[in-house]
Design an enzyme around this catalytic site. Structure first.
Site, PDB file in Angstrom:
ATOM      1  N   ASP A  50     102.181  -7.845  68.241  1.00 50.67           N
ATOM      2  CA  ASP A  50     102.395  -9.294  68.231  1.00 50.67           C
ATOM      3  C   ASP A  50     101.595 -10.041  69.296  1.00 50.67           C
ATOM      4  OD1 ASP A  50     103.704  -8.441  70.450  1.00 50.67           O
ATOM      5  OD2 ASP A  50     105.604  -9.429  70.017  1.00 50.67           O
ATOM      6  N   ARG A 278     108.813 -15.056  71.048  1.00 51.15           N
ATOM      7  CA  ARG A 278     107.982 -15.008  69.857  1.00 51.15           C
ATOM      8  C   ARG A 278     108.161 -16.250  69.010  1.00 51.15           C
ATOM      9  NH1 ARG A 278     107.580  -9.816  67.589  1.00 51.15           N
ATOM     10  NH2 ARG A 278     107.293 -10.973  65.661  1.00 51.15           N
ATOM     11  N   TYR A 286     111.016  -4.741  74.598  1.00 55.78           N
ATOM     12  CA  TYR A 286     110.493  -3.377  74.656  1.00 55.78           C
ATOM     13  C   TYR A 286     111.343  -2.608  75.650  1.00 55.78           C
ATOM     14  CZ  TYR A 286     106.065  -4.468  72.291  1.00 55.78           C
ATOM     15  OH  TYR A 286     105.101  -4.807  71.384  1.00 55.78           O
ATOM     16  N   PRO A 362     102.181  -0.178  74.180  1.00 60.88           N
ATOM     17  CA  PRO A 362     102.087  -1.546  73.651  1.00 60.88           C
ATOM     18  C   PRO A 362     102.235  -2.603  74.743  1.00 60.88           C
ATOM     19  CG  PRO A 362     104.249  -0.618  73.167  1.00 60.88           C
ATOM     20  CD  PRO A 362     103.494   0.434  73.900  1.00 60.88           C
TER      21      PRO A 362
HETATM   22  P1  FAD Z   1      96.978   0.203  61.544  1.00 65.31           P
HETATM   23  O1  FAD Z   1      97.551  -1.134  61.673  1.00 65.31           O
HETATM   24  O2  FAD Z   1      97.842   1.368  61.866  1.00 65.31           O
HETATM   25  O3  FAD Z   1      96.462   0.325  60.034  1.00 65.31           O
HETATM   26  C1  FAD Z   1      96.090   1.546  59.458  1.00 65.31           C
HETATM   27  C2  FAD Z   1      96.293   1.460  57.955  1.00 65.31           C
HETATM   28  O4  FAD Z   1      95.683   2.591  57.318  1.00 65.31           O
HETATM   29  C3  FAD Z   1      97.752   1.486  57.569  1.00 65.31           C
HETATM   30  O5  FAD Z   1      98.062   0.386  56.735  1.00 65.31           O
HETATM   31  C4  FAD Z   1      97.914   2.816  56.846  1.00 65.31           C
HETATM   32  O6  FAD Z   1      98.894   2.732  55.840  1.00 65.31           O
HETATM   33  C5  FAD Z   1      96.523   3.060  56.291  1.00 65.31           C
HETATM   34  N1  FAD Z   1      96.199   4.482  56.035  1.00 65.31           N
HETATM   35  C6  FAD Z   1      96.357   5.536  56.873  1.00 65.31           C
HETATM   36  N2  FAD Z   1      95.931   6.669  56.304  1.00 65.31           N
HETATM   37  C7  FAD Z   1      95.491   6.345  55.073  1.00 65.31           C
HETATM   38  C8  FAD Z   1      94.918   7.097  53.990  1.00 65.31           C
HETATM   39  N3  FAD Z   1      94.707   8.438  54.053  1.00 65.31           N
HETATM   40  N4  FAD Z   1      94.586   6.444  52.856  1.00 65.31           N
HETATM   41  C9  FAD Z   1      94.780   5.098  52.739  1.00 65.31           C
HETATM   42  N5  FAD Z   1      95.314   4.356  53.742  1.00 65.31           N
HETATM   43  C10 FAD Z   1      95.651   4.962  54.886  1.00 65.31           C
HETATM   44  N6  FAD Z   1     101.580  -2.483  68.769  1.00 65.31           N
HETATM   45  C11 FAD Z   1     102.071  -3.269  69.705  1.00 65.31           C
HETATM   46  O7  FAD Z   1     101.285  -3.829  70.476  1.00 65.31           O
HETATM   47  N7  FAD Z   1     103.424  -3.485  69.833  1.00 65.31           N
HETATM   48  C12 FAD Z   1     104.305  -2.889  69.002  1.00 65.31           C
HETATM   49  O8  FAD Z   1     105.513  -3.057  69.136  1.00 65.31           O
HETATM   50  C13 FAD Z   1     103.829  -2.083  68.009  1.00 65.31           C
HETATM   51  N8  FAD Z   1     104.675  -1.514  67.171  1.00 65.31           N
HETATM   52  C14 FAD Z   1     104.191  -0.743  66.197  1.00 65.31           C
HETATM   53  C15 FAD Z   1     105.080  -0.163  65.342  1.00 65.31           C
HETATM   54  C16 FAD Z   1     104.637   0.634  64.339  1.00 65.31           C
HETATM   55  C17 FAD Z   1     105.636   1.244  63.435  1.00 65.31           C
HETATM   56  C18 FAD Z   1     103.255   0.867  64.171  1.00 65.31           C
HETATM   57  C19 FAD Z   1     102.750   1.748  63.056  1.00 65.31           C
HETATM   58  C20 FAD Z   1     102.361   0.291  65.040  1.00 65.31           C
HETATM   59  C21 FAD Z   1     102.807  -0.513  66.068  1.00 65.31           C
HETATM   60  N9  FAD Z   1     101.941  -1.098  66.966  1.00 65.31           N
HETATM   61  C22 FAD Z   1     102.433  -1.891  67.922  1.00 65.31           C
HETATM   62  C23 FAD Z   1     100.502  -0.813  66.967  1.00 65.31           C
HETATM   63  C24 FAD Z   1      99.694  -1.839  66.246  1.00 65.31           C
HETATM   64  O9  FAD Z   1     100.286  -2.084  65.007  1.00 65.31           O
HETATM   65  C25 FAD Z   1      98.302  -1.277  66.116  1.00 65.31           C
HETATM   66  O10 FAD Z   1      97.717  -1.210  67.405  1.00 65.31           O
HETATM   67  C26 FAD Z   1      97.392  -2.060  65.220  1.00 65.31           C
HETATM   68  O11 FAD Z   1      97.989  -2.308  64.002  1.00 65.31           O
HETATM   69  C27 FAD Z   1      96.118  -1.265  65.012  1.00 65.31           C
HETATM   70  O12 FAD Z   1      95.445  -1.701  63.883  1.00 65.31           O
HETATM   71  P2  FAD Z   1      94.620  -0.699  62.980  1.00 65.31           P
HETATM   72  O13 FAD Z   1      94.104  -1.530  61.868  1.00 65.31           O
HETATM   73  O14 FAD Z   1      93.652   0.067  63.789  1.00 65.31           O
HETATM   74  O15 FAD Z   1      95.677   0.385  62.417  1.00 65.31           O
END
Ligand code: FAD
Length: 663
Positions: A50, A278, A286, A362
């Protein structure tokens, strides 16, 4: 299963989280043949990351949707530190400013990841028909190294499974990380904004699971912390062998704690929490719960960390203030360690971005920011290479620009995170100064004001990293420091983050200086003759490089910013090449800008040249990359050097007819 099908795409993006969507934005802007798949049924709606830092918000402004973030988000301007008081109470020990007025028009803002994904998805739709293919899982990857040097080849083969009704996908669905049954994470129309409703229902799946083989020229693995792509490539991760486990809740708080609408760290004998106000009256808490061995999900019992346990921890730490809630929009148990992938590319054909490269606590609100900036950085480069306009060698700069930042991110987290997890009660009195010291040390980096991109074909640094005398604060490798300018045609004021729109081309900034000075006017006219490619001058950098068919006549555009008083010059005082005429849209009124004060807008104060370290009479010449980072700086007469810089990165038209070789 149905018969496997085969297809080809120039770019395949795996993962439609923040980093994948940013990369997809560029595919949409350049009209590149690309696909983006995600194994989830739907987008994220609630919770997750967020925190939005200033630089990310600047990028959003350049993408055209920052106004939506301003409208919905909650801005934080200070952090408060609470420590144990003398009578078993807690007291506010410090208020630390977390904004710098002069650095950016935007400040730390909180808004959930689902909304950010909404805005990027809308922007992608505005520019193309690229759409996220959901419930599609990447299953196998083959890579033919021998083809890596041929930019027109398809060395990547990914087999994907398009989930059918007959296949339950254990990886998707809402918030499986808590167990789908977890109370409080119910997504429905009442807790979403109307523009998310259409995405609420998972797409209709085919009756049976289908398998498709996709051949791609380039692959971007944006598939999160447990990156499937990274594992297929056997790229190891390095870093801490401890994971931290956090309880996270988003609630509407019922409390008499006075700083509930301000970012606060509260530390007492019962532990430490972080309080993050927020949007829509929500507050995120947290709560560090425990640490465990890396990846050891089986070593602790997740089911023991419940929403009730998190509520009780917050109550204990905020006491004697009261705390409770009736509405909880989202909660999770979030397990994460400080780790970095040893590489972020394979042969500059397959790339990793976002959490696939770096994971950390986070606490700094940086995960989503860094991930989006990774996707943004790699996205425009790959898209322009695929369009045939950018030389493939430039792709090397993704790793050289972003990997050191991932290392810096982990370094920051190593210093920052222990203040929340390792502190023992009783040493709280040093906390405020520690937070201010470490926060201050990493501030430029964390907010993205400085990114430290090194010298490369894309970044022409002065020798020994000295400043260029004619534009002392325009540092190649850094972003253009935002200033507010007046449009010469209509007098309105805009931030440069918006003027330098992320719409595709490299931009030559003609900092024209004061054109009331006859000598300076002459210098400008000489430059204009070269840019217009008039007889006697060499080929203009505006017509020298391959166009992007259907999108841009030239990958190089020009924008003029002068320093004469707004009322003392006219649009038509500027040479035509700087404000070209189009038979349909008329004169380009958005191409000439003025650094002058503006009575109705105090941010537009006529100090752009000063902030950029440019002489108000003599001006300068600057090249800004499509992502608003400065690539090259010179004097008004340095067109030859400028062209050399562009020749190093862009593909020239064939000398005979200037036709795109792909046509
Ligand atoms: P992600 O947002 O993780 O996106 C990766 C995407 O790839 C996902 O949609 C996944 O479904 C998809 N994927 C994975 N493998 C495959 C595959 N083989 N085939 C097709 N699709 C696939 N950050 C904070 O700062 N504070 C928080 O409180 C916080 N809470 C979080 C809670 C959860 C449950 C999660 C999962 C993450 C949290 N984060 C938090 C981290 C934050 O969401 C990430 O840092 C950020 O989203 C990173 O972006 P990204 O696009 O690199 O990866």
């Amino acid at each position: 299963e149905d018969k496997p099908t085969q297809s080809q795409t120039d770019v395949l993006i795996i993962g439609a989280g923040p980093s994948g969507l940013m990369a997809a934005y560029w595919m949409a802007r350049y009209g590149v043949n690309a696909r983006i798949i995600d194994n989830r049924d739907t987008k994220v709606f609630l919770g997750h990351a967020d925190g939005l830092r200033a630089r990310t918000l600047e990028l959003f402004d350049s993408m055209g949707f920052q106004h939506r973030v301003i409208q919905e988000g909650s801005i934080s301007t200070e952090a408060n530190i609470w420590v144990p008081g003398p009578q078993g109470n807690i007291i506010r020990q410090a208020q630390i400013d977390i904004f710098r007025v002069d650095e950016s028009p935007f400040h730390n803002t909180r808004l959930n990841q689902g909304r950010i994904e909404r805005f990027i998805l809308d922007s992608i739709r505005e520019h193309s028909d690229l759409d996220v293919e959901r419930s599609v899982i990447a299953d196998s990857l083959e890579y033919d190294e021998e083809l890596s040097n041929d930019p027109n080849s398809y060395p990547i083969t990914v087999k994907v499974r398009v989930l059918g009704e007959d296949d339950s996908n254990p990886l998707c669905g809402q918030e499986i990380e808590n167990g789908a049954e977890a109370a409080g994470n119910v997504v429905n129309r009442s807790n979403l904004l109307p523009d998310d409703w259409a995405d609420l229902a998972p797409r209709r799946k085919p009756q049976r699971t289908q398998v498709e083989t996709i051949k791609a020229k380039y692959l971007i693995g944006c598939d999160g912390a447990h990156s499937w792509t990274r594992k297929q490539l056997n790229i190891p991760v390095e870093g801490s062998n401890t994971d931290h486990i956090w309880g996270v809740i988003d609630v509407i708080p019922l409390t008499d704690f006075p700083d509930i609408r301000r970012v606060s760290v509260v530390n007492n004998a019962a532990g430490t929490i972080l309080v993050i106000p927020r949007e829509r009256g929500l507050v995120r808490f947290y709560v560090p719960v425990q640490t465990c061995e890396a990846g050891a999900t089986d070593r602790f019992d997740r089911s023991k960390i419940t929403r009730e346990l998190i509520r009780a921890r917050v109550q204990a730490i905020l006491a004697p203030f009261t705390f409770d809630f009736k509405e909880c929009s989202w909660w999770t148990v979030y397990q994460v360690g400080q780790r970095i992938a040893t590489q972020s590319t394979k042969d500059n054909r397959i790339f990793l971005a976002g959490d696939a490269v770096h994971t950390h606590s986070p606490k700094m609100g940086l995960g989503m920011n860094m991930s989006m900036q990774d996707g943004f950085n790699v996205g425009w480069k790959i898209a322009l290479v695929v369009a045939g306009t950018l030389k493939p060698e430039v792709l090397e700069t993704y790793a050289s620009e972003r990997h050191p930042l991932a290392e810096m991110l982990l370094d920051f987290d190593r210093h920052w995170s222990p203040m929340f997890t390792d502190r023992k009660p009783g040493v709280a009195d040093t906390k405020a100064s520690d937070i201010a010291r470490i926060g201050g040390r990493f501030e430029d980096f964390a907010d993205g004001w400085k990114v430290f991109y090194p010298a490369s074909s894309l970044v022409r640094k002065a020798e020994d990293n000295a400043e260029f005398a004619f534009a002392r604060h325009m540092i190649p490798g850094e972003r253009v420091r935002p200033v507010k300018l007046r449009n010469q045609a209509d007098g309105g004021a805009l931030w440069t983050t918006r003027v330098l729109e992320s719409d595709g081309p490299f931009r030559i900034l003609v900092l024209a200086g004061d054109i009331r000075n006859p000598m300076q006017k002459q210098r400008l006219e000489t430059l204009a003759r070269v840019l217009a490619g008039q007889p006697g001058s060499s080929v203009s950098p505006l017509s020298r490089y391959l166009e992007i068919p259907g999108r841009f006549k030239s990958p190089v555009d020009v924008l003029t910013i002068h320093a004469s008083p707004w009322k003392e010059v006219e649009l038509f005082d500027f040479p035509e090449v700087l404000r070209p005429f189009d038979r349909v849209t008329g004169w380009a009124y958005d191409k000439i800008w003025c650094d002058d004060a503006c009575i109705f807008d105090r941010y537009c104060d006529g100090t752009a040249y000063e902030k950029w370290g440019v002489d108000r009479v003599l001006g300068a010449l600057v090249v800004v990359r499509p992502d608003q980072y400065i690539g090259w700086v010179g004097e008004l007469g340095d067109v030859e050097e400028l062209t050399q810089y562009l020749d190093g990165i862009l593909v020239k038209k064939s000398s005979t007819n200037g036709v795109h070789p792909a046509l």
